[in-house]
Motif scaffolding. Structure first.
Motif, PDB file in Angstrom:
ATOM      1  N   VAL A   7       0.918  -1.099  -0.064  1.00 49.65           N
ATOM      2  CA  VAL A   7      -0.020   0.016   0.140  1.00 49.65           C
ATOM      3  C   VAL A   7       0.822   1.230   0.074  1.00 49.65           C
ATOM      4  O   VAL A   7       0.633   2.204  -0.802  1.00 49.65           O
ATOM      5  CB  VAL A   7      -0.972   0.030   1.164  1.00 49.65           C
ATOM      6  CG1 VAL A   7      -1.528   1.324   1.351  1.00 49.65           C
ATOM      7  CG2 VAL A   7      -1.969  -1.055   1.038  1.00 49.65           C
ATOM      8  N   ALA A   8       2.032   1.291   0.869  1.00 50.18           N
ATOM      9  CA  ALA A   8       2.692   2.486   1.066  1.00 50.18           C
ATOM     10  C   ALA A   8       3.825   2.486  -0.047  1.00 50.18           C
ATOM     11  O   ALA A   8       4.131   3.860  -0.273  1.00 50.18           O
ATOM     12  CB  ALA A   8       3.216   2.365   2.287  1.00 50.18           C
ATOM     13  N   ASP A   9       4.530   1.589  -0.519  1.00 52.12           N
ATOM     14  CA  ASP A   9       5.663   1.859  -1.243  1.00 52.12           C
ATOM     15  C   ASP A   9       5.391   1.284  -2.665  1.00 52.12           C
ATOM     16  O   ASP A   9       6.711   1.345  -3.490  1.00 52.12           O
ATOM     17  CB  ASP A   9       6.690   0.842  -0.635  1.00 52.12           C
ATOM     18  CG  ASP A   9       7.023   0.913   1.019  1.00 52.12           C
ATOM     19  OD1 ASP A   9       6.726   2.275   1.365  1.00 52.12           O
ATOM     20  OD2 ASP A   9       7.356   0.211   1.637  1.00 52.12           O
ATOM     21  N   THR A  10       4.669   1.110  -3.394  1.00 49.97           N
ATOM     22  CA  THR A  10       4.522   0.660  -4.502  1.00 49.97           C
ATOM     23  C   THR A  10       4.576   1.710  -5.306  1.00 49.97           C
ATOM     24  O   THR A  10       3.859   2.868  -5.209  1.00 49.97           O
ATOM     25  CB  THR A  10       2.912  -0.073  -5.040  1.00 49.97           C
ATOM     26  OG1 THR A  10       2.929  -1.394  -4.059  1.00 49.97           O
ATOM     27  CG2 THR A  10       2.920  -0.281  -6.314  1.00 49.97           C
ATOM     28  N   ARG A  11       5.187   1.926  -6.407  1.00 54.07           N
ATOM     29  CA  ARG A  11       5.715   2.949  -7.156  1.00 54.07           C
ATOM     30  C   ARG A  11       5.557   2.693  -8.790  1.00 54.07           C
ATOM     31  O   ARG A  11       5.630   1.425  -9.135  1.00 54.07           O
ATOM     32  CB  ARG A  11       6.986   3.626  -6.913  1.00 54.07           C
ATOM     33  CG  ARG A  11       7.317   4.151  -5.445  1.00 54.07           C
ATOM     34  CD  ARG A  11       6.383   5.170  -5.362  1.00 54.07           C
ATOM     35  NE  ARG A  11       6.861   5.623  -4.054  1.00 54.07           N
ATOM     36  CZ  ARG A  11       6.319   5.379  -2.694  1.00 54.07           C
ATOM     37  NH1 ARG A  11       5.079   4.398  -2.934  1.00 54.07           N
ATOM     38  NH2 ARG A  11       6.545   5.915  -1.598  1.00 54.07           N
ATOM     39  N   THR A  12       5.127   4.012  -9.660  1.00 53.39           N
ATOM     40  CA  THR A  12       5.194   3.771 -10.964  1.00 53.39           C
ATOM     41  C   THR A  12       6.515   3.041 -11.352  1.00 53.39           C
ATOM     42  O   THR A  12       7.529   3.813 -11.004  1.00 53.39           O
ATOM     43  CB  THR A  12       4.773   5.085 -11.752  1.00 53.39           C
ATOM     44  OG1 THR A  12       3.435   5.396 -11.006  1.00 53.39           O
ATOM     45  CG2 THR A  12       4.718   4.867 -13.146  1.00 53.39           C
ATOM     46  N   GLY A  13       6.349   2.152 -12.371  1.00 51.72           N
ATOM     47  CA  GLY A  13       7.526   1.548 -12.941  1.00 51.72           C
ATOM     48  C   GLY A  13       7.917   0.201 -12.158  1.00 51.72           C
ATOM     49  O   GLY A  13       8.894  -0.563 -12.674  1.00 51.72           O
ATOM     50  N   ASP A  14       7.327  -0.145 -11.074  1.00 52.33           N
ATOM     51  CA  ASP A  14       7.930  -1.287 -10.272  1.00 52.33           C
ATOM     52  C   ASP A  14       7.346  -2.434 -11.317  1.00 52.33           C
ATOM     53  O   ASP A  14       6.302  -2.549 -12.040  1.00 52.33           O
ATOM     54  CB  ASP A  14       6.881  -1.389  -9.072  1.00 52.33           C
ATOM     55  CG  ASP A  14       7.424  -0.540  -7.655  1.00 52.33           C
ATOM     56  OD1 ASP A  14       8.481   0.166  -8.255  1.00 52.33           O
ATOM     57  OD2 ASP A  14       6.932  -0.783  -6.829  1.00 52.33           O
ATOM     58  N   GLU A  15       8.163  -3.534 -11.403  1.00 55.39           N
ATOM     59  CA  GLU A  15       7.868  -4.753 -12.150  1.00 55.39           C
ATOM     60  C   GLU A  15       7.643  -5.739 -11.209  1.00 55.39           C
ATOM     61  O   GLU A  15       8.013  -6.084 -10.367  1.00 55.39           O
ATOM     62  CB  GLU A  15       9.425  -5.090 -12.778  1.00 55.39           C
ATOM     63  CG  GLU A  15       9.917  -4.290 -13.954  1.00 55.39           C
ATOM     64  CD  GLU A  15       8.953  -4.255 -15.121  1.00 55.39           C
ATOM     65  OE1 GLU A  15       8.244  -5.091 -15.453  1.00 55.39           O
ATOM     66  OE2 GLU A  15       8.862  -3.034 -15.786  1.00 55.39           O
ATOM     67  N   TRP A  16       6.318  -6.083 -11.400  1.00 50.00           N
ATOM     68  CA  TRP A  16       5.494  -7.385 -10.820  1.00 50.00           C
ATOM     69  C   TRP A  16       5.706  -8.418 -11.680  1.00 50.00           C
ATOM     70  O   TRP A  16       5.696  -8.555 -13.102  1.00 50.00           O
ATOM     71  CB  TRP A  16       4.053  -6.842 -10.620  1.00 50.00           C
ATOM     72  CG  TRP A  16       3.925  -5.882  -9.472  1.00 50.00           C
ATOM     73  CD1 TRP A  16       4.872  -4.936  -8.774  1.00 50.00           C
ATOM     74  CD2 TRP A  16       2.792  -5.680  -8.622  1.00 50.00           C
ATOM     75  NE1 TRP A  16       4.419  -4.145  -7.997  1.00 50.00           N
ATOM     76  CE2 TRP A  16       3.025  -4.578  -7.957  1.00 50.00           C
ATOM     77  CE3 TRP A  16       1.507  -6.254  -8.640  1.00 50.00           C
ATOM     78  CZ2 TRP A  16       2.244  -4.257  -7.125  1.00 50.00           C
ATOM     79  CZ3 TRP A  16       0.469  -5.923  -7.877  1.00 50.00           C
ATOM     80  CH2 TRP A  16       0.897  -4.764  -6.965  1.00 50.00           C
ATOM     81  N   LYS A  17       5.678  -9.646 -11.052  1.00 46.79           N
ATOM     82  CA  LYS A  17       5.522 -10.950 -11.676  1.00 46.79           C
ATOM     83  C   LYS A  17       4.153 -12.008 -11.265  1.00 46.79           C
ATOM     84  O   LYS A  17       3.853 -11.605 -10.108  1.00 46.79           O
ATOM     85  CB  LYS A  17       6.653 -11.791 -11.250  1.00 46.79           C
ATOM     86  CG  LYS A  17       8.069 -11.392 -11.549  1.00 46.79           C
ATOM     87  CD  LYS A  17       8.203 -11.105 -13.097  1.00 46.79           C
ATOM     88  CE  LYS A  17       9.754 -10.745 -13.063  1.00 46.79           C
ATOM     89  NZ  LYS A  17       9.934 -10.491 -14.728  1.00 46.79           N
ATOM     90  N   ILE A  18       3.402 -12.002 -12.130  1.00 50.41           N
ATOM     91  CA  ILE A  18       1.946 -12.480 -11.980  1.00 50.41           C
ATOM     92  C   ILE A  18       2.140 -14.063 -12.282  1.00 50.41           C
ATOM     93  O   ILE A  18       2.642 -14.642 -13.382  1.00 50.41           O
ATOM     94  CB  ILE A  18       0.863 -11.899 -12.853  1.00 50.41           C
ATOM     95  CG1 ILE A  18       1.167 -10.340 -12.737  1.00 50.41           C
ATOM     96  CG2 ILE A  18      -0.472 -12.221 -12.386  1.00 50.41           C
ATOM     97  CD1 ILE A  18       0.985  -9.776 -11.269  1.00 50.41           C
ATOM     98  N   ARG A  19       1.259 -14.843 -11.555  1.00 52.62           N
ATOM     99  CA  ARG A  19       1.374 -16.463 -11.827  1.00 52.62           C
ATOM    100  C   ARG A  19       0.243 -17.233 -10.993  1.00 52.62           C
ATOM    101  O   ARG A  19      -0.582 -16.529 -10.317  1.00 52.62           O
ATOM    102  CB  ARG A  19       2.769 -17.069 -11.274  1.00 52.62           C
ATOM    103  CG  ARG A  19       2.881 -17.034  -9.831  1.00 52.62           C
ATOM    104  CD  ARG A  19       4.229 -17.146  -9.331  1.00 52.62           C
ATOM    105  NE  ARG A  19       4.892 -18.443  -9.827  1.00 52.62           N
ATOM    106  CZ  ARG A  19       4.758 -19.551  -8.807  1.00 52.62           C
ATOM    107  NH1 ARG A  19       4.173 -19.292  -7.718  1.00 52.62           N
ATOM    108  NH2 ARG A  19       5.308 -20.653  -9.076  1.00 52.62           N
ATOM    109  N   ASN A  20       0.016 -18.437 -11.459  1.00 54.25           N
ATOM    110  CA  ASN A  20      -0.887 -19.408 -10.620  1.00 54.25           C
ATOM    111  C   ASN A  20      -2.328 -18.665 -10.852  1.00 54.25           C
ATOM    112  O   ASN A  20      -2.659 -18.615  -9.727  1.00 54.25           O
ATOM    113  CB  ASN A  20      -0.376 -19.559  -9.424  1.00 54.25           C
ATOM    114  CG  ASN A  20      -0.827 -20.913  -8.867  1.00 54.25           C
ATOM    115  OD1 ASN A  20      -1.675 -21.747  -9.575  1.00 54.25           O
ATOM    116  ND2 ASN A  20      -0.758 -21.019  -7.537  1.00 54.25           N
TER     117      ASN A  20
END
Length: 261
Positions: free
Chosen positions: A94-107
């Motif tokens: 909630v507090a630290d997510t920033r534009t440009g962060d790379e997430w990985k989605i799975r399962n």
């Protein structure tokens, strides 16, 4: 099915495909809540399912979240994330997510689905349990004849109904949709939420539209439900109590699909 909203654990490489996505917006709506939007590779989930997520802040941890949009060929994703008391992973997201962060989605996993031949649907959302139900609503809107749908959306206080503006717009655009806002307390608390004040909008629910009571109590006024597809999602205790109430008041258990976190 019950899911821990701060469920974490070691990554098991090779267990399933993994799709990258980039954060294009992190919109803090409340002190304890943010909406994260991403664009990346197409993720083959079904509306209402959850997915596992890895973030750069916690690269060796996974957390299960519910997309708030149906699958998109252009790779658009949206997640609603709320801080869980004592949950350091959710608090950081909630507090630290920033534009440009790379997430990985799975399962992808889960069973909050609407039958193809459904003519009437009841959706019951506690807090951010709204996310997968919103994905279902948008998916239903693509049908030639969407089923008549009633959506209960609940929070402790009026300002906990964080998507009131979006829901008001959906209600205006979808004549087959009825939205029933539920609050435990009719007045907001006297402590300020600066995030709420900074994004307050005029579009939303009017005080006279709010129904006061616990979510199970309010839903019980509409039971028994004997033919509808019923989807329930939200905090585990509220989901459990709501499902128990539905069954106790004559709703057949086989009509109910639910997810708690």
């Amino acid at each position: 099915m019950t899911l821990d909203p701060d469920q974490t654990g070691p990554i098991r490489i090779g267990e399933s495909n993994e799709w990258p996505a980039t954060v294009v917006g992190a919109h803090r709506l409340r002190e304890d809540l943010t909406v994260v939007r991403l664009i990346g590779e197409f993720v083959p989930f079904a509306p209402g399912q959850s997915v596992e997520v890895r973030t750069p802040q916690h690269p060796n941890m996974v957390r299960r979240l519910y997309p708030a949009l149906p699958p998109s060929l252009d790779g658009k994703l949206e997640f609603h994330i709320r801080t869980v008391p004592g949950g350091w992973c959710s608090g950081s997201m909630v507090a630290d997510t920033r534009t440009g962060d790379e997430w990985k989605i799975r399962n992808p996993a889960g069973w909050l689905a609407v039958d193809e031949d459904a003519t009437e649907v009841v959706m019951i959302a506690d807090g951010i349990g709204l996310a997968p139900l919103r994905a279902q609503l948008l998916d239903l809107s693509r049908r030639e004849q969407p089923p008549r749908t009633h959506l209960f959306v609940a929070g402790r206080y009026p300002r906990d109904l964080y998507a009131a503006d979006m829901l008001a717009l959906l209600g205006n655009e979808m004549p087959w949709l009825t939205i029933i806002p539920v609050v435990l307390d009719e007045e907001d608390p006297d402590w300020a939420d600066d995030w709420y004040e900074s994004c307050r909008v005029e579009i939303g629910f009017h005080p006279e539209e709010l129904i006061q009571g616990t979510l199970p109590e309010v839903v019980s006024r509409f039971t028994p439900l004997d033919h509808q597809n019923i989807l329930v999602c939200g905090a585990a205790a509220t989901v459990h109590n709501t499902v128990e109430m539905l069954v106790a008041t004559g709703t057949p258990p086989e009509l109910i699909r639910y997810e708690g976190f």
